[in-house]
Design a protein around this motif. Sequence first.
Motif, short mmCIF file in Angstrom:
data_model
loop_
_atom_site.label_atom_id
_atom_site.label_comp_id
_atom_site.label_asym_id
_atom_site.label_seq_id
_atom_site.Cartn_x
_atom_site.Cartn_y
_atom_site.Cartn_z
N SER A 6 19.37 47.18 -20.72
CA SER A 6 19.08 45.97 -19.94
C SER A 6 20.08 45.82 -18.80
CB SER A 6 19.11 44.74 -20.85
OG SER A 6 20.40 44.52 -21.32
N LEU A 7 21.34 46.19 -19.03
CA LEU A 7 22.33 46.13 -17.95
C LEU A 7 21.98 47.12 -16.85
CD1 LEU A 7 25.71 45.87 -19.88
CD2 LEU A 7 24.82 44.22 -18.25
N ALA A 10 19.12 45.85 -14.85
CA ALA A 10 19.54 44.77 -13.96
C ALA A 10 20.24 45.32 -12.72
CB ALA A 10 20.45 43.80 -14.71
N LYS A 13 17.68 47.21 -10.39
CA LYS A 13 16.87 46.26 -9.63
C LYS A 13 17.70 45.66 -8.51
CE LYS A 13 13.63 44.69 -13.16
NZ LYS A 13 13.39 43.62 -14.15
N GLY A 14 18.95 45.31 -8.84
CA GLY A 14 19.84 44.73 -7.83
C GLY A 14 20.02 45.68 -6.66
N PHE A 15 20.13 46.98 -6.93
CA PHE A 15 20.36 47.96 -5.86
C PHE A 15 19.10 48.11 -5.00
CE2 PHE A 15 19.79 52.32 -4.30
CZ PHE A 15 20.86 52.38 -3.41
N ARG A 17 16.68 46.16 -4.56
CA ARG A 17 16.28 44.95 -3.84
C ARG A 17 17.25 44.63 -2.71
NH1 ARG A 17 14.69 41.11 -8.93
NH2 ARG A 17 12.91 42.36 -9.62
N ASP A 18 18.39 45.33 -2.66
CA ASP A 18 19.36 45.09 -1.61
C ASP A 18 19.03 46.04 -0.46
OD1 ASP A 18 21.46 44.70 0.04
OD2 ASP A 18 23.02 45.09 -1.44
N ASN A 180 30.20 46.45 -6.49
CA ASN A 180 29.82 45.93 -7.80
C ASN A 180 31.02 45.28 -8.49
OD1 ASN A 180 27.76 47.38 -10.44
ND2 ASN A 180 28.55 45.33 -10.17
N VAL A 183 32.16 42.02 -6.48
CA VAL A 183 31.21 40.91 -6.58
C VAL A 183 31.23 40.32 -7.99
CG1 VAL A 183 28.76 40.31 -6.56
CG2 VAL A 183 29.71 41.69 -4.72
N TRP A 184 31.23 41.16 -8.98
CA TRP A 184 31.21 40.65 -10.36
C TRP A 184 32.53 39.98 -10.74
CZ3 TRP A 184 28.17 44.18 -14.24
CH2 TRP A 184 26.85 44.27 -13.79
N PHE B 113 23.66 38.17 -12.22
CA PHE B 113 23.41 39.50 -11.66
C PHE B 113 22.77 39.30 -10.28
CE2 PHE B 113 23.39 39.99 -16.23
CZ PHE B 113 24.19 41.10 -16.40
N GLU B 114 23.16 40.12 -9.31
CA GLU B 114 22.66 39.94 -7.95
C GLU B 114 21.16 40.26 -7.88
OE1 GLU B 114 25.40 41.74 -9.10
OE2 GLU B 114 25.84 42.95 -7.33
N ARG B 115 20.47 39.41 -7.12
CA ARG B 115 19.08 39.65 -6.74
C ARG B 115 18.10 39.74 -7.91
NH1 ARG B 115 22.38 41.84 -3.16
NH2 ARG B 115 22.80 43.60 -4.48
N LEU B 116 18.43 39.10 -9.03
CA LEU B 116 17.45 39.02 -10.12
C LEU B 116 16.84 37.63 -10.12
CD1 LEU B 116 18.82 40.89 -13.26
CD2 LEU B 116 17.75 41.79 -11.20
N THR B 124 18.02 39.47 -19.29
CA THR B 124 19.18 40.36 -19.37
C THR B 124 20.24 39.79 -20.31
OG1 THR B 124 18.74 40.98 -17.09
CG2 THR B 124 20.85 41.66 -18.01
N ALA B 127 19.14 40.11 -23.86
CA ALA B 127 19.29 41.46 -24.40
C ALA B 127 20.73 41.73 -24.82
CB ALA B 127 18.84 42.50 -23.36
N LEU B 128 21.70 41.16 -24.08
CA LEU B 128 23.11 41.36 -24.44
C LEU B 128 23.41 40.74 -25.80
CD1 LEU B 128 24.94 40.60 -21.06
CD2 LEU B 128 24.14 42.78 -21.96
N ARG B 152 14.48 34.32 -7.16
CA ARG B 152 15.80 34.93 -7.30
C ARG B 152 16.88 33.87 -7.30
NH1 ARG B 152 15.67 40.20 -3.36
NH2 ARG B 152 13.66 41.00 -4.08
#
Lengths: 352, 324
Positions: A6-7, A10, A13-15, A17-18, A180, A183-184, B113-116, B124, B127-128, B152
């Motif tokens: 799932s990570l 995520a 998708k983030g990549f 969509r950027d 990454n 940002v996180w 999370f970016e852009r979700l 997500t 799931a964790l 988003r």
Amino acid sequence: MKPFTSLARAMLKGFFRDKMAFFFAVIFPLMFLVLFGGIFTDQGASRTDVIQVGSVPVLDEAPKEVKAYLDESLDITRSSDEKDAVQKVRKGDADAVISQDGDRLVVRYSQADQVKAATVQGTFQSIVQSVNLAQTGEAPRFTLTTDRVEDDSLKSIQYYTPGLMGWAIASGATFGAATNLVVWRRNGLLRRLRLAPIPTRSVVLARVAVSIAIAIVQAAIFLGVGIGLFGLRLTGSWPMIIPLLVCGTLAFMAIGLLAGAVAKSEEAAVGIANFVVLPMAFLSGSFFPLDGAPGYVTAISKVLPLKHLNDGMLDTMVRGEGPSSAIVPMLVLLGFAVVVTAIASRLFRWDD
Amino acid sequence: MRGRDATVVMTSPQGVGARLGFRLVGVEIRVEGLVMTYGDVRAVDDVSFTVAPGEFFGLLGPNGAGKTTTLEMIEGLRKPQSGSVRIDDHEPWRREPALQRRMGVQLQSSSFFERLTAREQLDTFGALYGVAAGRTDEMLEQVGLVDKAGVRTEDLSGGQKQRLSIACALIHDPEVVFLDEPTAALDPQARRNLWDVLRTINASGRTVVLTTHHMDEAEVLCDRVAIMDAGRILELDTPAALVRGLDAPVRISLAPGTLSVDDARAIAGGDPVTADDQGTTITTREPSRVLTALAQRDALDGLSVKGASLEDVFLELTGREYRA
């Protein structure tokens, strides 16, 4: 769904969509491939531009076999204005002015382009020798046969594809890991994940898997465009680029993690990554061969991971070397990854 | 104020949820002698308190009071330099997955999370924590984001982001929820909307701990509040008890023209009277006497009575001077 998958989903998708990240990781390096592929398509086939002033019996009455060589290497235009012809050579519009004074063949060239100057001198030297030999009426005793060591297909595209691909993979992995991490850390997601009941390694492994997946997508697009548009031909052990790019991704992710650990903002992380990757791409021969570079440049390039990634890919993809030629580059890249990751983890912070 | 006797919450190990007939899920938190220093600064200086199962507990204080650091030690993000935190006998800094599955944390409204999309964020996080996918719809429903499921997070409003981040904290149905300034930077509607969400969480029996610097919020939501400043707890009690303990005078304001200033002075006795074009104000500790006298003169139209609030308690304790 497991935490790892799932990570990874995520992050992927983030990549994708950027749009900016996708552009700089895939489209931007591809633009260079198209550019270089277009500029350097028929390099080496260019003939020497010669202006002939007055009658030049050496050329005009050359024997048959010499005539064939002349047509192949010279592009002759005639002129009666000698001054104007010399002026053209000076301005670079022509390569040489040729005239004959009795038994002397006079070649006037410009030293501005040293490669051309040498070619011009060499060409006429051999024409004069050939004509002299023909005059004696004897058959030549020695003959010369040339054969280049590379595959017949080694056009410029063969060189640029592996180099630009190496650059694309290096910047993709570096920028991905650096931004990454920053940002996180800044938006608190890093701390939030720390409080989730998952081991830290699933987060790291997910990021590694995503970076490798992106590198494979980059390679597939590069090979597709290279083969489809520019007639790139792969040699036998090309599948070795996959383990090579896995090792390369690890090495450059480590650089990205270091940049991300040091940088306080996303902009700073991108700046540091650029500062490291772009000069490295030049020094590693991603954009042009280092054959003519001075010794210290070649010495520097030997300690750069990108040089080893490029060499490994050149050897396996286009030089026709066996799979074992990838082993040394892979080991160097992995060693680099281990050392830089160790430094990055010492500087790592969970929050600002 | 909620109509709930907070002292019962403190003494009953069952907590409010159980008393009201809900299932008991809340955990007990025991904080003892917590210390955290950064260089020469004692960010948290010997902080002790206990949060009962099912209690809604507030950490109140100005910026830099040490609320967030205290909360981070309780959550397990920092190991206390000295003192201890126990959540049902677990030490949170050890980050045991079994305890983390029982804890819901909301750190910042931007921790996504970016852009979700909202739905993908919940999937997500779910799931964790190993929860079934169906929870996402439940949570979207609970925080009122069903029609924003496909948007988003970057495109959500501040209040929607806050609600989503709380939904992410609740996705695994935790027994205790930690919220760090959940309503910071929200407009009044969004704050009240979020209060309803928080009340629902607590009403199902969960222990809730939040930090805030909004007094009204603490007064409305919390069973008990700890007022912190400079790393120490200055007072800890129910909001009502804290306000009563202040023994502050009541301000009775009359609309202009209802009463002459001289009459007001006569009614006030010795209590201070102020008058301006907004009206006349009597500040008194005997509101019933003054109000009775006003009623006899039929001067109650447009009258307003203001008692002390938690804000007055807070300012009394932490001082009124501005601290940048």
